[in-house]
Design a protein around this motif. Structure first.
Motif, PDB file in Angstrom:
ATOM      1  N   LYS A  99      10.838   9.432   5.202  1.00 54.63           N
ATOM      2  CA  LYS A  99      11.512   9.783   3.956  1.00 54.63           C
ATOM      3  C   LYS A  99      12.556   8.736   3.608  1.00 54.63           C
ATOM      4  CE  LYS A  99       9.627  13.894   5.013  1.00 54.63           C
ATOM      5  NZ  LYS A  99       9.084  13.597   6.340  1.00 54.63           N
ATOM      6  N   ARG A 156       0.826  -1.205   0.000  1.00 54.44           N
ATOM      7  CA  ARG A 156       0.000   0.000   0.000  1.00 54.44           C
ATOM      8  C   ARG A 156       0.859   1.252   0.000  1.00 54.44           C
ATOM      9  NH1 ARG A 156      -3.640  -1.622   3.998  1.00 54.44           N
ATOM     10  NH2 ARG A 156      -5.624  -2.389   3.199  1.00 54.44           N
ATOM     11  N   GLU A 157       1.847   1.229   0.871  1.00 49.41           N
ATOM     12  CA  GLU A 157       2.708   2.417   1.009  1.00 49.41           C
ATOM     13  C   GLU A 157       3.453   2.688  -0.290  1.00 49.41           C
ATOM     14  OE1 GLU A 157       4.527   5.703   2.567  1.00 49.41           O
ATOM     15  OE2 GLU A 157       2.767   4.583   3.201  1.00 49.41           O
ATOM     16  N   MET A 158       3.850   1.623  -0.969  1.00 47.66           N
ATOM     17  CA  MET A 158       4.599   1.811  -2.205  1.00 47.66           C
ATOM     18  C   MET A 158       3.710   2.280  -3.342  1.00 47.66           C
ATOM     19  SD  MET A 158       7.380  -1.243  -2.296  1.00 47.66           S
ATOM     20  CE  MET A 158       7.888  -0.730  -3.937  1.00 47.66           C
ATOM     21  N   GLN A 159       2.427   2.037  -3.217  1.00 49.04           N
ATOM     22  CA  GLN A 159       1.536   2.403  -4.317  1.00 49.04           C
ATOM     23  C   GLN A 159       0.778   3.699  -4.048  1.00 49.04           C
ATOM     24  OE1 GLN A 159      -0.960  -0.968  -5.213  1.00 49.04           O
ATOM     25  NE2 GLN A 159       0.665  -1.942  -6.361  1.00 49.04           N
ATOM     26  N   VAL A 167       7.441  -7.593  -9.417  1.00 49.83           N
ATOM     27  CA  VAL A 167       6.845  -6.964  -8.244  1.00 49.83           C
ATOM     28  C   VAL A 167       5.367  -6.623  -8.503  1.00 49.83           C
ATOM     29  CG1 VAL A 167       6.911  -4.931  -6.757  1.00 49.83           C
ATOM     30  CG2 VAL A 167       9.033  -6.080  -7.378  1.00 49.83           C
ATOM     31  N   VAL A 205      13.439  -0.218   0.503  1.00 54.46           N
ATOM     32  CA  VAL A 205      13.181  -0.720  -0.844  1.00 54.46           C
ATOM     33  C   VAL A 205      14.464  -0.883  -1.642  1.00 54.46           C
ATOM     34  CG1 VAL A 205      11.940  -0.304  -2.979  1.00 54.46           C
ATOM     35  CG2 VAL A 205      10.912   0.351  -0.799  1.00 54.46           C
ATOM     36  N   MET A 206      15.264   0.162  -1.627  1.00 55.46           N
ATOM     37  CA  MET A 206      16.465   0.154  -2.461  1.00 55.46           C
ATOM     38  C   MET A 206      17.412  -1.020  -2.181  1.00 55.46           C
ATOM     39  SD  MET A 206      16.495   2.414  -4.831  1.00 55.46           S
ATOM     40  CE  MET A 206      18.201   2.788  -5.237  1.00 55.46           C
ATOM     41  N   PHE A 257      12.099   4.536   1.465  1.00 53.75           N
ATOM     42  CA  PHE A 257      12.552   4.108   0.142  1.00 53.75           C
ATOM     43  C   PHE A 257      14.033   3.752   0.159  1.00 53.75           C
ATOM     44  CE2 PHE A 257      12.483   4.403  -4.515  1.00 53.75           C
ATOM     45  CZ  PHE A 257      11.215   3.926  -4.758  1.00 53.75           C
ATOM     46  N   LYS A 258      14.800   4.638   0.724  1.00 52.37           N
ATOM     47  CA  LYS A 258      16.247   4.486   0.674  1.00 52.37           C
ATOM     48  C   LYS A 258      16.716   3.301   1.518  1.00 52.37           C
ATOM     49  CE  LYS A 258      18.430   8.397   0.762  1.00 52.37           C
ATOM     50  NZ  LYS A 258      19.094   9.634   1.233  1.00 52.37           N
ATOM     51  N   ALA A 294      10.127  -4.766 -12.236  1.00 52.15           N
ATOM     52  CA  ALA A 294       8.821  -4.121 -12.173  1.00 52.15           C
ATOM     53  C   ALA A 294       7.705  -5.118 -12.495  1.00 52.15           C
ATOM     54  CB  ALA A 294       8.768  -2.931 -13.131  1.00 52.15           C
ATOM     55  N   PHE A 342      16.016  -4.133  -3.650  1.00 51.57           N
ATOM     56  CA  PHE A 342      16.031  -4.011  -5.112  1.00 51.57           C
ATOM     57  C   PHE A 342      17.436  -4.205  -5.667  1.00 51.57           C
ATOM     58  CE2 PHE A 342      16.634  -1.345  -8.892  1.00 51.57           C
ATOM     59  CZ  PHE A 342      15.662  -1.878  -9.718  1.00 51.57           C
ATOM     60  N   ARG A 343      18.381  -3.542  -5.051  1.00 54.00           N
ATOM     61  CA  ARG A 343      19.763  -3.655  -5.513  1.00 54.00           C
ATOM     62  C   ARG A 343      20.288  -5.079  -5.407  1.00 54.00           C
ATOM     63  NH1 ARG A 343      21.869   1.644  -6.151  1.00 54.00           N
ATOM     64  NH2 ARG A 343      21.252   2.930  -4.378  1.00 54.00           N
TER      65      ARG A 343
END
Lengths: 231, 231
Positions: free
Chosen positions: B128, B117-120, B166, B135-136, B131-132, B163, B139-140
């Motif tokens: 803040k 939900r938060e990502m969408q 996910v 998620v990152m 994401f950093k 993408a 993802f990395r």
DNA sequence: ATATATATTAAACATTTGTTTGAATTTTGC
DNA sequence: GCAAAATTCAAACAAATGTTTAATATATAT
């Protein structure tokens, strides 16, 4: 009741569509709607007997058109005697129609986002018939189209395929809209674009690239998982 | 400050995680939280200086663990000398970890749904650094893993692949959760299950089938679109 | 033109929201 | 044991929500 445009009811529907699409049902107040449509706050309840009802009518009003467009586009490639449709064509039509609808909303709002939200939310503001009248016909039509171009596919397999395709579509819509929620110069935006450069494109280019990717990705998956039976 | 469990602050965090996960940020009131945790309404502001802050701490508290689990699981298959990892293994690990996290939340809530939900959402209740920090790294790590097992893949291609994966994951999570929002005997549920029979399974079976499907679908797509360079 | 239905308006209503207050209570440090 | 700090509590606060009311204005029909 006259045939004139710009009547209170229509202005309300237009404003509601734009606002609901860009902020979601709960984050739009009746006073906000009334101000945007330049009508009195009581107008919503007078003409629509409540906020929920207005929302439903917003969805139905436009989605009926979108549904028919989508079905018609599919029919176009299927019934053209000069065209032998393949699976990529069917998928591309679905994805393209879905994404294009994102642009066609008045006021720049993303109408299909409204639908995507509604389909994912566990709250049910839409009418009880939303699923039956709106989602099912499109799902059925494209299911049959997939069966047409790939006679070997069973219904169960198509269910999974459709879910994967729609999941991708929604995700790319949400991603774009999430980006729009940030300041254009914020650090979050720079991070998102770095992680996914396509977000830096114009909307038209974004749609084009997303359409191509989903089509290629899904077609490749289907061709590989469920290869065409040789004639 | 003692080491005891069941302190106000912890009970609040637990209740918040469960409630936020099952209803979303806006649909949980502070009074509801207080009642569920059996504390006074003022406790939220006393211990967390506001609802938003509580939400952030809920996310951070659990997601840090999930992130490390996910990274560790990936590391497990990559660093095992007896194992030559392939692309299917990497994808399956990602999908499985993602979906499993859905179950591990206390109170039966779906924690990853909160993240999805938060990502969408275009609203940003999370910190803040969400994401950093959250998620990152994941993802990395998975990007690099994909590059490892498929050296020919370029970063841009991996962006699209991730993408698509996910997107599918989120969609299947949402679908399950949407189902949970309806009455078990309602007509909507019957329609949904008819359209997608896997929704009638138990959650464990659902996760297993979804994992298998996304893995097979995505692996097939990648193999077909970006075939391995022959040695 | 006049009576009747329709539409618009400003104001108020009843809830609910997140947050704050200030006094009471419990825990902590010595 | 006791003063000081930390916590809990019932109550109140200000703001926002969807909806309703009753008066006023506009349009419609005969």
């Amino acid at each position: 009741m006259s045939e004139e445009k710009h009547k209170t009811k229509d202005r309300l529907l237009d404003a509601a569509e734009s606002l609901f699409a860009s902020k979601g049902f709960d984050d739009v107040s009746i006073r906000e709607l009334a101000a945007a449509a330049d009508v009195n706050v009581a107008a919503v309840n007078y003409h629509f007997q409540g906020k929920e009802n207005l929302f439903q009518q917003v969805i139905v009003r436009r989605f009926v058109g979108q549904r028919d467009n989508t079905l018609h586009a599919l029919d176009g490639i299927l019934s053209d005697p000069a065209n032998k449709p393949d699976i990529a064509q069917v998928i591309k039509t679905l994805v393209e129609q879905y994404l294009k609808s994102t642009l066609s909303s008045p006021g720049g709002g993303s109408f299909m986002l409204l639908v995507a939200r509604e389909m994912q939310s566990q709250k049910h503001h839409g009418s009880k018939t939303f699923f039956k009248e709106m989602v099912m016909p499109v799902f059925r039509a494209y299911s049959m189209a997939l069966m047409d171009v790939r006679p070997g596919l069973k219904q169960e397999q198509i269910n999974w395929i459709m879910a994967s395709i729609v999941g991708q579509i929604h995700h790319f819509i949400m991603r774009w809209h999430k980006k729009s929620g940030f300041d254009a110069r914020s650090e979050e935006i720079r991070m998102m674009i770095r992680m996914f450069p396509a977000l830096g494109l114009s909307m038209d280019e974004y749609i084009a690239q997303v359409t191509d990717h989903i089509t290629a990705f899904s077609t490749a998956a289907i061709d590989s998982l469920y290869p065409e039976v040789s004639p």
